[in-house]
Scaffold this active site. Sequence first.
Site, PDB file in Angstrom:
ATOM      1  N   ARG A   1      12.424 -12.317   7.196  1.00 17.68           N
ATOM      2  CA  ARG A   1      11.846 -11.733   8.404  1.00 17.68           C
ATOM      3  C   ARG A   1      12.113 -12.269   9.756  1.00 17.68           C
ATOM      4  O   ARG A   1      12.382 -11.377  10.614  1.00 17.68           O
ATOM      5  CB  ARG A   1      10.219 -12.270   8.379  1.00 17.68           C
TER       6      ARG A   1
ATOM      7  N   TYR B   1       3.498   1.961   0.706  1.00 23.07           N
ATOM      8  CA  TYR B   1       2.763   1.523   1.711  1.00 23.07           C
ATOM      9  C   TYR B   1       0.985   1.596   1.900  1.00 23.07           C
ATOM     10  O   TYR B   1       0.576   1.878   2.587  1.00 23.07           O
ATOM     11  CB  TYR B   1       2.963   2.363   2.818  1.00 23.07           C
TER      12      TYR B   1
ATOM     13  N   GLU C   1       6.581  -5.520  -4.942  1.00 27.02           N
ATOM     14  CA  GLU C   1       7.577  -4.382  -4.423  1.00 27.02           C
ATOM     15  C   GLU C   1       8.771  -4.470  -5.138  1.00 27.02           C
ATOM     16  O   GLU C   1       9.357  -3.196  -5.401  1.00 27.02           O
ATOM     17  CB  GLU C   1       7.845  -4.937  -2.989  1.00 27.02           C
TER      18      GLU C   1
ATOM     19  N   PHE D   1      -0.617   5.228  11.811  1.00 25.62           N
ATOM     20  CA  PHE D   1       0.974   5.687  11.606  1.00 25.62           C
ATOM     21  C   PHE D   1       1.092   5.872  10.085  1.00 25.62           C
ATOM     22  O   PHE D   1       2.201   6.447  10.075  1.00 25.62           O
ATOM     23  CB  PHE D   1       1.694   4.528  12.174  1.00 25.62           C
TER      24      PHE D   1
ATOM     25  N   ARG E   1      16.941  -5.431  13.595  1.00 30.09           N
ATOM     26  CA  ARG E   1      16.050  -4.486  14.297  1.00 30.09           C
ATOM     27  C   ARG E   1      16.491  -4.036  15.515  1.00 30.09           C
ATOM     28  O   ARG E   1      16.796  -3.213  16.106  1.00 30.09           O
ATOM     29  CB  ARG E   1      14.641  -4.685  13.875  1.00 30.09           C
TER      30      ARG E   1
ATOM     31  N   THR F   1       8.635  -5.938  13.968  1.00 32.21           N
ATOM     32  CA  THR F   1       8.577  -4.613  13.806  1.00 32.21           C
ATOM     33  C   THR F   1       9.088  -3.478  14.723  1.00 32.21           C
ATOM     34  O   THR F   1       9.706  -2.449  14.344  1.00 32.21           O
ATOM     35  CB  THR F   1       7.188  -4.303  13.502  1.00 32.21           C
TER      36      THR F   1
ATOM     37  N   HIS G   1      13.066  -2.833   5.998  1.00 29.46           N
ATOM     38  CA  HIS G   1      11.808  -3.322   5.233  1.00 29.46           C
ATOM     39  C   HIS G   1      12.036  -4.696   4.902  1.00 29.46           C
ATOM     40  O   HIS G   1      13.191  -5.111   4.372  1.00 29.46           O
ATOM     41  CB  HIS G   1      11.312  -2.501   4.142  1.00 29.46           C
TER      42      HIS G   1
HETATM   43  N1  UDP Z   1       5.050   1.226  11.763  1.00 31.34           N
HETATM   44  C1  UDP Z   1       4.732   2.233  12.747  1.00 31.34           C
HETATM   45  N2  UDP Z   1       4.088   2.094  13.640  1.00 31.34           N
HETATM   46  C2  UDP Z   1       3.343   0.798  13.884  1.00 31.34           C
HETATM   47  C3  UDP Z   1       3.482  -0.271  13.146  1.00 31.34           C
HETATM   48  C4  UDP Z   1       4.191  -0.107  11.779  1.00 31.34           C
HETATM   49  O1  UDP Z   1       5.331   3.381  12.340  1.00 31.34           O
HETATM   50  O2  UDP Z   1       2.389   0.659  14.976  1.00 31.34           O
HETATM   51  C5  UDP Z   1       5.951   1.341  10.551  1.00 31.34           C
HETATM   52  C6  UDP Z   1       7.126   0.773  10.384  1.00 31.34           C
HETATM   53  O3  UDP Z   1       8.166   1.495  10.023  1.00 31.34           O
HETATM   54  C7  UDP Z   1       6.926  -0.504  10.165  1.00 31.34           C
HETATM   55  C8  UDP Z   1       6.035   0.011   8.683  1.00 31.34           C
HETATM   56  O4  UDP Z   1       5.147   0.867   9.193  1.00 31.34           O
HETATM   57  O5  UDP Z   1       8.085  -1.178   9.575  1.00 31.34           O
HETATM   58  C9  UDP Z   1       5.159  -1.079   8.135  1.00 31.34           C
HETATM   59  O6  UDP Z   1       4.385  -1.743   9.201  1.00 31.34           O
HETATM   60  P1  UDP Z   1       4.034  -3.352   9.097  1.00 31.34           P
HETATM   61  O7  UDP Z   1       3.066  -3.733  10.053  1.00 31.34           O
HETATM   62  O8  UDP Z   1       3.830  -3.853   7.774  1.00 31.34           O
HETATM   63  O9  UDP Z   1       5.766  -3.876   9.874  1.00 31.34           O
HETATM   64  P2  UDP Z   1       6.871  -4.456   9.065  1.00 31.34           P
HETATM   65  O10 UDP Z   1       6.257  -5.534   7.902  1.00 31.34           O
HETATM   66  O11 UDP Z   1       7.655  -3.505   8.469  1.00 31.34           O
HETATM   67  O12 UDP Z   1       7.703  -5.283  10.290  1.00 31.34           O
HETATM   68 MG    MG Z   2       4.948  -5.309   6.507  1.00 29.09          MG
END
Ligand code: UDP
Ligand code: MG
Length: 140
Positions: free
Chosen positions: A85, A49, A126, A57, A102, A91, A115
């Site tokens: 997605r 990450y 990845e 975060f 989700r 998210t 993920h």
């Molecule tokens: N995350 C979090 N708080 C936030 C945004 C993201 O804890 O405000 C965590 C969450 O587990 C997320 C990961 O960080 O899946 C990666 O963030 P991203 O914005 O890439 O979201 P994703 O692609 O997983 O939807």
């Molecule tokens: Mg992401």
Amino acid sequence: MERTLTILKPDCVRKQLIGAVIDKIERAGFRVVAMKKTRLTPDTAGEFYAVHRERPFYGELVEFMSSGPCVPMILEKDNAVADFRTLIGATDPAQADAGTIRQLYADSKGENIIHGSDSAENAAIEAGFFFSAEEAVRVN
Ligand code: UDP
Ligand code: MG
């Protein structure tokens, strides 16, 4: 055919939802090309990450992702990145569309079950993080 990389996150494993989530994935037409159960360390989770290193975060995310075993998979399907997605939803599970993984299974924006890669280019990077070239060869 396109590939994406998913991880069933530690909350998914703890809640014994591996099978339920893989069922949704297969029913949506994704082929499982590679799969393993593993555990990230704080260092490897931080590397995975790294793009989020400056985000507020990041520390919690690294702690959560290294808190227990996870299940990374390479998936294959036409339009895999975008379709996956859509399947997993937003998210934040509170914002995720009804019927998405989700929305159905996740508790919070941080602990959100799964993920999904955000581009085909990142999917390839990845996939290489978890799987060797031999493991990524589709054999069925
Ligand atoms: N995350 C979090 N708080 C936030 C945004 C993201 O804890 O405000 C965590 C969450 O587990 C997320 C990961 O960080 O899946 C990666 O963030 P991203 O914005 O890439 O979201 P994703 O692609 O997983 O939807
Ligand atoms: Mg992401």
